[in-house]
Motif scaffolding. Structure first.
Motif, short mmCIF file in Angstrom:
data_model
loop_
_atom_site.label_atom_id
_atom_site.label_comp_id
_atom_site.label_asym_id
_atom_site.label_seq_id
_atom_site.Cartn_x
_atom_site.Cartn_y
_atom_site.Cartn_z
N PRO A 8 77.06 44.41 69.71
CA PRO A 8 78.38 43.84 70.02
C PRO A 8 78.81 44.04 71.47
CG PRO A 8 78.60 45.86 68.72
CD PRO A 8 77.14 45.50 68.71
N GLY A 9 78.21 44.97 72.17
CA GLY A 9 78.58 45.20 73.56
C GLY A 9 77.80 44.37 74.55
N SER A 10 76.98 43.44 74.07
CA SER A 10 76.10 42.67 74.96
C SER A 10 76.82 41.58 75.72
CB SER A 10 74.98 42.03 74.13
OG SER A 10 75.52 41.07 73.22
N ASN A 11 78.02 41.17 75.26
CA ASN A 11 78.80 40.09 75.88
C ASN A 11 78.14 38.73 75.74
OD1 ASN A 11 80.91 41.79 76.82
ND2 ASN A 11 79.64 42.39 78.56
N LEU A 12 77.18 38.59 74.85
CA LEU A 12 76.54 37.28 74.65
C LEU A 12 77.49 36.29 73.98
CD1 LEU A 12 72.97 38.44 73.60
CD2 LEU A 12 73.61 37.23 75.70
N LEU A 13 78.48 36.82 73.29
CA LEU A 13 79.62 36.03 72.80
C LEU A 13 80.89 36.79 73.16
CD1 LEU A 13 78.63 34.77 69.22
CD2 LEU A 13 78.96 33.37 71.27
N PRO A 14 81.94 36.09 73.55
CA PRO A 14 83.19 36.78 73.90
C PRO A 14 83.79 37.49 72.68
CG PRO A 14 83.20 34.50 74.66
CD PRO A 14 82.02 34.64 73.76
N LYS A 34 54.90 31.10 72.20
CA LYS A 34 55.49 31.04 73.54
C LYS A 34 55.87 29.63 73.98
CE LYS A 34 55.74 35.30 75.16
NZ LYS A 34 57.02 35.86 75.67
N SER A 35 55.22 28.62 73.41
CA SER A 35 55.54 27.26 73.81
C SER A 35 56.91 26.81 73.32
CB SER A 35 54.47 26.29 73.30
OG SER A 35 54.42 26.30 71.89
N SER A 36 57.45 27.46 72.30
CA SER A 36 58.68 27.02 71.65
C SER A 36 59.93 27.47 72.39
CB SER A 36 58.72 27.55 70.22
OG SER A 36 60.01 27.39 69.67
N PRO A 37 60.85 26.55 72.68
CA PRO A 37 62.12 26.96 73.29
C PRO A 37 62.96 27.80 72.33
CG PRO A 37 62.20 24.64 72.71
CD PRO A 37 60.78 25.08 72.51
N TYR A 38 62.79 27.58 71.02
CA TYR A 38 63.60 28.30 70.04
C TYR A 38 63.33 29.81 70.12
CZ TYR A 38 63.27 23.53 68.15
OH TYR A 38 63.26 22.17 68.01
N GLY A 39 62.06 30.16 70.14
CA GLY A 39 61.71 31.57 70.27
C GLY A 39 62.06 32.12 71.63
N HIS A 40 61.97 31.27 72.65
CA HIS A 40 62.26 31.72 74.00
C HIS A 40 63.72 32.15 74.13
CE1 HIS A 40 62.15 30.88 78.62
NE2 HIS A 40 62.20 32.16 78.35
N TYR A 41 64.64 31.33 73.63
CA TYR A 41 66.04 31.73 73.83
C TYR A 41 66.43 32.93 72.97
CZ TYR A 41 67.31 28.08 70.19
OH TYR A 41 67.43 27.28 69.07
N VAL A 42 65.74 33.13 71.86
CA VAL A 42 65.96 34.36 71.11
C VAL A 42 65.48 35.56 71.91
CG1 VAL A 42 65.30 35.69 69.06
CG2 VAL A 42 65.93 33.28 68.83
N GLU A 43 64.30 35.44 72.54
CA GLU A 43 63.79 36.55 73.34
C GLU A 43 64.67 36.81 74.55
OE1 GLU A 43 59.72 38.45 75.22
OE2 GLU A 43 59.64 36.38 74.46
N ILE A 44 65.18 35.76 75.17
CA ILE A 44 66.11 35.95 76.29
C ILE A 44 67.32 36.77 75.83
CG2 ILE A 44 67.75 34.78 77.83
CD1 ILE A 44 65.74 32.43 77.94
N ALA A 45 67.86 36.42 74.67
CA ALA A 45 69.02 37.15 74.14
C ALA A 45 68.68 38.62 73.91
CB ALA A 45 69.51 36.49 72.86
N LEU A 46 67.52 38.89 73.34
CA LEU A 46 67.11 40.28 73.11
C LEU A 46 66.98 41.04 74.43
CD1 LEU A 46 64.48 39.89 70.25
CD2 LEU A 46 66.65 41.17 70.13
N ARG A 47 66.41 40.40 75.43
CA ARG A 47 66.28 41.06 76.74
C ARG A 47 67.65 41.33 77.35
NH1 ARG A 47 61.64 41.74 79.45
NH2 ARG A 47 59.72 41.01 78.44
N GLU A 48 68.58 40.41 77.16
CA GLU A 48 69.93 40.60 77.70
C GLU A 48 70.61 41.82 77.08
OE1 GLU A 48 71.81 39.09 80.08
OE2 GLU A 48 70.10 37.87 80.70
N THR A 49 70.28 42.14 75.83
CA THR A 49 70.88 43.30 75.18
C THR A 49 70.18 44.59 75.57
OG1 THR A 49 69.44 43.26 73.22
CG2 THR A 49 71.41 41.88 73.16
N GLN A 50 69.04 44.46 76.27
CA GLN A 50 68.19 45.61 76.62
C GLN A 50 67.66 46.30 75.36
OE1 GLN A 50 70.48 48.04 79.39
NE2 GLN A 50 70.07 46.61 81.05
N ALA A 51 67.44 45.49 74.34
CA ALA A 51 66.92 46.01 73.07
C ALA A 51 65.47 46.45 73.23
CB ALA A 51 67.00 44.93 71.99
#
Length: 243
Positions: free
Chosen positions: A91-97, A11-28
């Protein structure tokens, strides 16, 4: 039905944090396993990532416990590579255009933000550099942050992308750590820099962007602040004490 996803992080790592943020954004639908990097389990290097680094993921395969993943599951490491993979499987997450030009432009900004912020983070975490490195990094990136009068809330406009996920993971840590003087820099320097970031007109755009990111549900839900700060204090301030 989406194949299983297990995210291995600390949890201290920003690298893992931004991956988890991305996963949450996809509602995975995914699960998280926290890896103790101080006392790393042997199964992690044997079955997940031979390099022993987090984040890493396992994807697909038959149902299995996180510490004994299915041999048929796909294993992947390196945070930015994982972000790319997430955008491919959602692909429908809009995390990249979708548009190739916009997509390339966003990838360019992703590389710029991740490189600039990572360099500043390593400097104040381990190299005993002045926390002014954070000021310089934010100053460099502010031109890409949304202006208070703009219509968009995020780096590329109205849509939250991978760039914002990376920015959130680093900027939240910088803000909270400097406020509490957590770092390998000399004692008291972090608080001074935090005051500048919080009060100077020079950083008005940064403050507005940080506030937007901090309120994003995917960011809040994946950032247990006290746990993160306790872990960072042990390592970052430990470096200061041994100087």
């Amino acid at each position: 039905m989406t194949p299983q996803i297990t995210l291995y992080i600390t949890k201290s790592s920003p690298y893992g944090h931004y991956v988890e943020i991305a996963l949450r954004e996809t509602q995975a639908n995914y699960s998280v396993y926290e890896v103790d990097l101080v006392d790393k389990p042997s199964w992690f290097t044997e079955k997940i990532n031979p390099a022993g680094k987090v984040p890493a993921i396992s994807y697909g395969g038959s149902p299995a416990p996180a510490d004994n993943p299915s041999p048929s599951s796909f294993k992947l490491a390196e945070s930015l590579v994982i972000l790319d993979f997430i955008t491919d499987i959602f692909p429908g997450s809009n995390l990249l255009p979708i548009d190739p030009v916009d997509r390339a432009s966003t990838r360019f900004l992703l590389n710029l933000f991740s490189t600039t912020l990572r360099t500043a983070c390593v400097g104040i975490a381990a190299l005993r550099e002045s926390p002014e490195a954070v000021l310089h990094a934010i100053d460099k990136l502010q031109v890409h942050m949304p202006a208070p009068e703009s219509l968009g809330q995020f780096v590329t406009g109205d849509t939250f992308t991978l760039v914002d996920a990376v920015a959130a993971a680093y900027l939240l840590r910088f803000d909270r750590c400097l406020e509490r003087d957590i770092g390998s820099f000399p004692e008291g320097e972090g608080v001074k820099v935090h005051h500048i970031l919080r009060t100077s007109e020079r950083f008005t755009r940064y403050r507005a962007y940080l506030s937007t990111l901090a309120e994003r549900e995917s960011v809040k839900a994946s950032f247990p602040e006290e746990q993160v700060l306790a872990q960072l204090r042990d390592f970052w301030v430990g470096n200061r004490a041994s100087a």
